[in-house]
Structure formats: C-alpha cells, structure tokens
Design an enzyme around this catalytic site. Structure first.
Site, mmCIF file in Angstrom:
data_model
loop_
_atom_site.group_PDB
_atom_site.id
_atom_site.type_symbol
_atom_site.label_atom_id
_atom_site.label_comp_id
_atom_site.label_asym_id
_atom_site.label_seq_id
_atom_site.Cartn_x
_atom_site.Cartn_y
_atom_site.Cartn_z
ATOM 1 N N ASP A 32 0.871 -1.175 0.000
ATOM 2 C CA ASP A 32 0.000 0.000 0.000
ATOM 3 C C ASP A 32 0.910 1.228 0.000
ATOM 4 O OD1 ASP A 32 -2.134 1.709 0.039
ATOM 5 O OD2 ASP A 32 -3.206 0.687 1.643
HETATM 6 C C1 NOJ Z 1 -3.992 3.901 0.181
HETATM 7 C C2 NOJ Z 1 -5.199 3.045 0.355
HETATM 8 O O1 NOJ Z 1 -5.116 2.370 1.590
HETATM 9 C C3 NOJ Z 1 -5.413 2.019 -0.746
HETATM 10 O O2 NOJ Z 1 -6.697 1.481 -0.597
HETATM 11 C C4 NOJ Z 1 -5.249 2.634 -2.090
HETATM 12 O O3 NOJ Z 1 -5.427 1.660 -3.087
HETATM 13 C C5 NOJ Z 1 -3.860 3.248 -2.204
HETATM 14 N N1 NOJ Z 1 -3.702 4.268 -1.191
HETATM 15 C C6 NOJ Z 1 -3.632 3.854 -3.569
HETATM 16 O O4 NOJ Z 1 -4.426 4.968 -3.728
#
Ligand code: NOJ
Length: 733
Positions: free
Chosen positions: A290
């Site tokens: 993430d």
């Molecule tokens: C953080 C988020 O937790 C996740 O769900 C998302 O896909 C990523 N950022 C990319 O935007």
C-alpha cells in the site's frame, strides 16, 4: 492461474538481459502523492515532512512538480515499472511510448488507479452495492468500470476491497462489502470476474488488486491503520476467506494492508504473503505494497532503517513498492552486502513480468482509441440506476411509502440538492455534474415539492437553522416531509474513523421539529457506515437507507420512495444502538450467559443488546411468506428447501438467506452463520421453492491449532428473511 511454460520462458529470457537497475525499476511504482491515489495539499505535504513521513526529496518533488515529466527520464532508463494516477489516455500512451520505444528492453509500464465503485459511471459505494446480495450485479458494475478505465489507459485497479469489518467506527467500511465473510467472499469473486473477465489480455479488462491483505477491518477501536491482534483461527475463519475466494477467481494482484497482525506488519509478514498466499492458496500474481507501506514499517518499529524495511519486505514477498522508493534506494546496497539475494529480486521481477505478459501489455501496450476516453453513456447509466435502486434498504415503513405522485412534499436537509455528496468516498474519475440529487429527480418527474435545506453545513457541523425550518413547516401545504440526514461523504473512507455514530449537529432536532409539527416524516439516510439512530428510527414514519448511491442516486431515491421500484436491498452491516455498543454484529458467540433481558446476562445496562436494524434486514412494499422448510441429507450434503410466496399486492424480489448454527463443537461457534443466499422474483400470489445444498466442508470451522474441523454435530438451520427469526429446523449431520 498465470504461470505457463511459454510465459516463464519469456521471463527467463528477459531476466537474462536485465541489469540490476532495470530489475529494481520493475519493482517501483511512481505516483504524485504519498498516500496513493488521493492528491494531497501543499499544507498536508508540509505536515507529512515535519512528521518525518516523507523525506525532503519527495517533498520537493510533490511541491515543485505535480506532473510526471521528470519521471520520463526514469522510464527511459527502465528504473520505473508502473504509475499510479495517470488517467488520461494520451498521457498514458505518451509515457508508454517512452517505455516501449526508448528504453533499452522496451518493457511496458502498467498503469494503476483506484477504480473502486465505478470509473466515469459512478456506482453505489461497495457497502451499498453489497446490500443487493446480487453477484451478477457485483460483476456487471466491475465489468463496466473496467471498460471505462481501460479506455482511459488504466490497466489495473486497486480494487476490490474485501475487508470484512464489524466496526462502523472504521471509516473504510464504506469501501467494502460489510460485516459478513460469506457475502464478502461472493462479492470478492464476482468483482475479480468482473474486472478481469476470463482473459486478462482482452482490451477492455483490467487487473484486479484485492485489498487490504489482511484483517485491516479489524483495527482496534475502529481507528484507521490501527493494530490487529487475533488468533490465527479467527483470521482464517472471518478475515481471510474473501481473499481466498478472490485468488480462486483468478486475482492478478493483491495489496498487503497497512496494519500489523499479531505484531507483524502485513507488508513484511512472510507467513501471510508467502506461506499462506503463495504456498497454501497457490497465488502466482504479484503483490504491491500500500502507499508507502514499506516505509511505514519504520514507524511500526519493526524496521530500523529504510534498508531494513526494504530487506524485510522483499524477503516476505512484497513484489512492488507503491511510492516510497525504498527498493530503488536500498536494494543495490542490500545485494552487495549479501542481505538480499539476486534470486529474491528476480522472484519479485518475475511475478510482475508474469502479470504484465498475462494482460497482454507486451503485445498491446497502448490505448487503441484514446479519443474514446470514457464518455458517460446511457447504457452504463441505466445499469447504475438499476444497481442504485437495488442497493436502497427500506428500514421502516408505517404505511407512508410509497408516496403518491400527485401529493405535495416538503424536502429538507443538507443532502437534498448536493450532487457531490451522492458520489461516495472513492471517486477519482466521477464528476459532480453527472450526479443526480433527489431534488433533480423530483423536478424531472414534475413532483410538486418545496425544498428548504434548513441545515447550514460545514461538513462536520450541520447546524440547524430553526427559523428556516419553522417557516418552511408553517408555510408548506405538504403533509409529508422528506428529510435527508446523515454524514458527509468527505467524512467517510480512508483516515475518516469516528468515535461517534450518532447524527451530528441539529439533524435529530430537525426530525423532532418535523414530527412536532404533525407531519408525516420520511427519513432518508445518506451515509457511508451504519449510524446509531434508534430515536430517529422511532420518530420516523418511514426510514430509508440510501447510502452513497453514485451518479444515479436521486433517480434511485425517487424510484423507491414513489414505488417505481419495490425495494429489495438488505443490510450488509448491523445498525447498533449507540457508538458504545460497537462492535455489534450478527454472528457473535453465544457466551456462557447469553444475551437476554434477564439478570446476569451478557448485555449493557443502558441500552438494548439487540441492534436497531440487524444484518440482512430490509422491507419491501409486498410481503413474503416462508413455509414448508425441509432439511435432509443426501450424498454427504445437506439439502435445504423452503417455499417462498409473495402474499402482497406488488411484484418483488426477495433475498432468501440460509443460516446455520453448529450446536456442539470443541470451540465456541457463532449463534448464526450465513451459508447461502438466493434471490427470487415473485409476482403477487406466486410461490417458488428455494433449494440450497451445503457440503460438509462448508460447515466446518477452525480450532485453535488451527486445524479445519468438519466433525458431525447437531445443527440448527434457519431459512430467513434476515439474520433474526425465520423458519427453523434441526438436523444431525
Ligand atoms: C492507500 C489506500 O489504503 C489504498 O486502498 C489505495 O489503493 C492506495 N492508497 C492507492 O491509492
């Protein structure tokens, strides 16, 4: 799965030619924001810099260049393998051309974006869509999103989010399918099928990235990013099955969650990413961290330095780094020091190249018709309306609904005309001007209505303008008031946890004043999580859960409250009595002193132990009768059937839910577990026999070893309209 002899051979050949720099380049995804798909303000960038969450180099890049131009040189050198956030097909083609034509080996980029509940056509938020209990529609909306996103140059979505969550304080419940593992697993598999189809290389399909792996929804106190501590048995039984279902359906990629489980951050959790996912489930796609997840291991305190974090992540099996550049910065040194081997780097590159090949990027790297770039089309809008209709849950109806087209109504509340509030928490490519509010829809339908918002809002205050409301109530000729209350979508989603689930500001007071004026009150809820609304439910003559329904929100609300569509949605999460009684969910254990109104029982002194609305709940304008339950065993299967009859006056769709309760086990078992659901469409007076088969394996559970146990037991079987009541039978199986 994706491994084939041909693909592995092609990867071998490519790996032979790649320099270390080019290999590490494949492991890096670049973007314009340290939090992934969301853009951040300069002020937020400053705050992150101050808190040490981003370095000076990244800060300067964010502030000085909100464009990708400076990355072009990296593409040429092959030191970046993917981008997040490119949404323009011409731009995607431009960057891709540099990768394919100007880099030494011509390895294509893969473009990712959070296409969570639609792209240009915004569908209901997942928590709402889950209320349809309709796998075909879960799949359909993903298929449309994939088509539109691929026209914009996107090859890969960071969806579906399949985190089971039992705690509505967690702001991200809006992004997922709710509290039940079985429903979440069907949702997960359908979404993967919808995004990816049978063949990833088909032009209008995109790779899914199933997230957040795992148990992110179990964060302590519902506070986003918070720690998770639980037995492996519970993890396997409640939180992992939706991921297993997604992998079985062919998911190309997964994203480790931000949280730690039992002290080990998911990003560096070898058991989770390798032993469970690859060895046990046979996953052969790739994993992407993430946003800045690798860096965050330093904040978790399990890595001391960037190099330490990079070493742990690559060894655990996290193949691609979303954004923090720790792999880029540290892997060469780690290799030199012998802390990471070339095999470990090659393994990650191989996983990524396998998916790039499987989705045909080497053969078709470009968007074929960039001029087509996702225009909103009528056909997709129709599907969005249909899904929005079916996502609405009629919570209460004392005979006021459906309204008559010729009756005058007064509409009040902040959300009455707010198009942007209809879209939902994860909307990157949707547009406010495409959305339909309730007042837009009422105008279109020539309904005689007055609209007075009566709430002055900053999104976190919702102050009641009493005078405006008093005037409106005094002056209107309407006997019925439609009040839209809830929470702003800007206070739902990532980093939007709340400690209070009650309606904020003067919204409850507004409802009270409407009732006091002797009006019929139809309350529409606009929210991204279950709210604590016992008094509001009590004082409303009808209450309708409208969630965040996407671009067709207004039309769908109109369809349901005017009876153009007979509501069929069922709650995907329990509605608690108050914030303090959370988490409250239907499949809890019985305890040794089961909940009851009696003394010395497992309950609260100051509120009912039962929810305001249970999981699976939802009314309709007709009524269904359940009869003739039979439960028998056949070829080591349970065969359960019941007759469902529409005994009302309107055709409608019923969601028949089958729950079990294992009476005797070596470990405590939930009071009920959803094991099957079926939709039946019935004309007035029509009966249909619903039959469900359950194998012994579907009735098992994990003990604490943890081992999967399928021992025989007495079972209670419920065929029900929701997670309470229903027809009951018992069988030894
Ligand atoms: C953080 C988020 O937790 C996740 O769900 C998302 O896909 C990523 N950022 C990319 O935007």
């Amino acid at each position: 799965m994706f491994k084939t002899e041909t693909i592995e051979k092609r990867i071998d050949e490519l790996l032979e030619k790649m320099t270390l720099e080019e290999k590490i380049g494949q492991l890096y995804q670049s973007g314009i924001s340290p939090v992934g798909g969301f853009e951040i303000s300069i002020q937020e960038a400053e705050q992150l810099l101050e808190a040490g969450r981003i370095g000076r180099k990244e800060y300067e890049r964010l502030v000085n260049a909100a464009s990708f131009d400076e990355r072009e040189d990296m593409i040429r050198k092959g030191t970046v393998g993917s981008f997040i956030g490119v949404q323009n097909p011409e731009h995607a083609n431009h960057l891709q051309r540099i990768a394919v034509e100007e880099s030494r080996l011509g390895i294509p980029l893969i473009f990712g974006l959070d296409v969570v509940h639609g792209h240009r056509t915004v569908f209901p938020s997942p928590i709402a869509e889950a209320c349809t209990f309709n796998d075909e529609l879960f799949e359909k909306s993903a298929e449309i999103a994939a088509r539109e996103a691929s026209e914009d140059g996107i090859n890969w979505t960071f969806a579906p989010m399949v985190d089971v969550s039992r705690d509505p304080r967690w702001g991200r419940v809006v992004e997922g399918p709710g509290e039940d593992t079985y429903l979440a697993s069907r949702f997960a598999a359908a979404k993967v099928r919808g995004f990816q189809g049978d063949d990833l290389s088909v032009e209008d399909r995109i790779c899914a990235c199933v997230k957040h792996f795992a148990a992110y929804g179990a964060c302590e106190g519902g506070r986003d990013y918070n720690t998770v501590d639980m037995s492996e048995a519970k993890l396997r039984e409640v939180y992992l099955p939706p991921f297993a279902a997604a992998v079985k359906a062919g998911a190309a990629t997964l994203m480790p969650a931000f949280n730690d489980i039992n002290g080990s951050p998911c990003t560096t959790n070898k058991w989770l990413l390798n032993d469970y996912l690859r060895d046990e489930l046979g996953f052969d796609g790739f994993l992407i961290s993430d946003a800045h997840g690798i860096q965050e291991c330093v904040f978790h305190g399990t890595a001391e330095t960037p190099a330490d974090a990079a070493e742990q992540a690559i060894k655990a099996g996290c193949d691609m780094d979303m954004g923090c550049e720790y792999y880029t910065d540290c892997l060469p040194q780690l290799l030199e020091e012998g802390r990471v081997s070339m095999d470990e780097i090659d393994r990650a590159v191989r996983n990524i190249l396998r998916i790039k090949m499987a989705c045909g990027l080497f053969e078709h790297p470009y968007v074929q018709k960039p001029e087509k770039s996702s225009k909103l089309c009528a056909e997709h809008r129709d599907v969005a309306r249909d899904i929005a209709d079916r996502s609405i849950v009629l919570l209460k109806n004392d005979g006021v609904l459906p309204l008559k087209a010729d009756q005058k109504v007064l509409v009040v509340g902040y959300f009455g005309d707010k198009r942007n509030e209809m879209l939902g928490a994860w909307v990157i490519s949707g547009r406010e001007e495409d959305a339909i509010s309730l007042t837009d829809a009422l105008k279109e339908e020539n309904i005689d209505f007055d609209f007075v918002p009566c709430i002055d809002s900053s999104i976190t205050s919702m102050t009641l303008d009493k005078e405006q409301l008093e005037d409106a109530l005094r002056n209107t000729k309407a006997d019925t008031v439609i009040a839209l209350v809830g929470e702003s979508s800007f206070t739902t989603g990532e980093a939007q946890s709340k400690s209070k689930l009650e309606l904020i500001g003067g919204q409850t007071e507004m409802l009270r004043m409407i009732k006091a004026a002797g009006k019929k009150l139809v309350t529409l809820l606009i929210n991204g999580r279950p709210l604590a609304i016992p008094q509001e439910a009590e004082m409303s003559d009808a209450m309708v859960e409208c969630w965040q329904l996407g671009i067709e929100a207004g039309h769908a609300m109109y369809d349901v409250i005017y009876g153009k569509y007979n509501p069929s949605g069922r709650l995907s999460m329990t509605f608690p009595q108050n914030s303090g009684s959370c988490p409250m969910y239907y499949n809890h254990m019985n305890t040794g002193r089961p909940a009851s109104d009696g003394p010395w029982a497992s309950k609260y002194r100051d509120c009912p132990y039962t929810p305001v609305f249970p999981f699976g709940w939802g009314l309709s304008y007709t009524e269904y009768d359940y009869s003739n339950l039979t439960v028998k065993t056949e070829c080591d299967k349970l065969v359960i059937s019941a007759d469902i009859t529409n005994i009302g006056n309107m055709e409608g769709e019923e969601t028949v839910q089958v729950y079990i309760h294992r009476r005797r086990a070596s470990h405590t078992r939930p009071v009920r577990e959803l094991k099957a659901y079926k939709k039946v469409y019935l004309q007035p007076g029509e009966t249909e026999k619903v039959t469900v088969e359950l194998s012994r394996n579907e009735l098992g559970y994990y003990n604490n070893e943890p081992r999967y146990i399928t021992e025989e037991s007495m079972f209670d079987i419920f065929v029900a309209h929701d997670s309470t009541g229903g027809l009951h039978s018992e069988i030894y199986f």
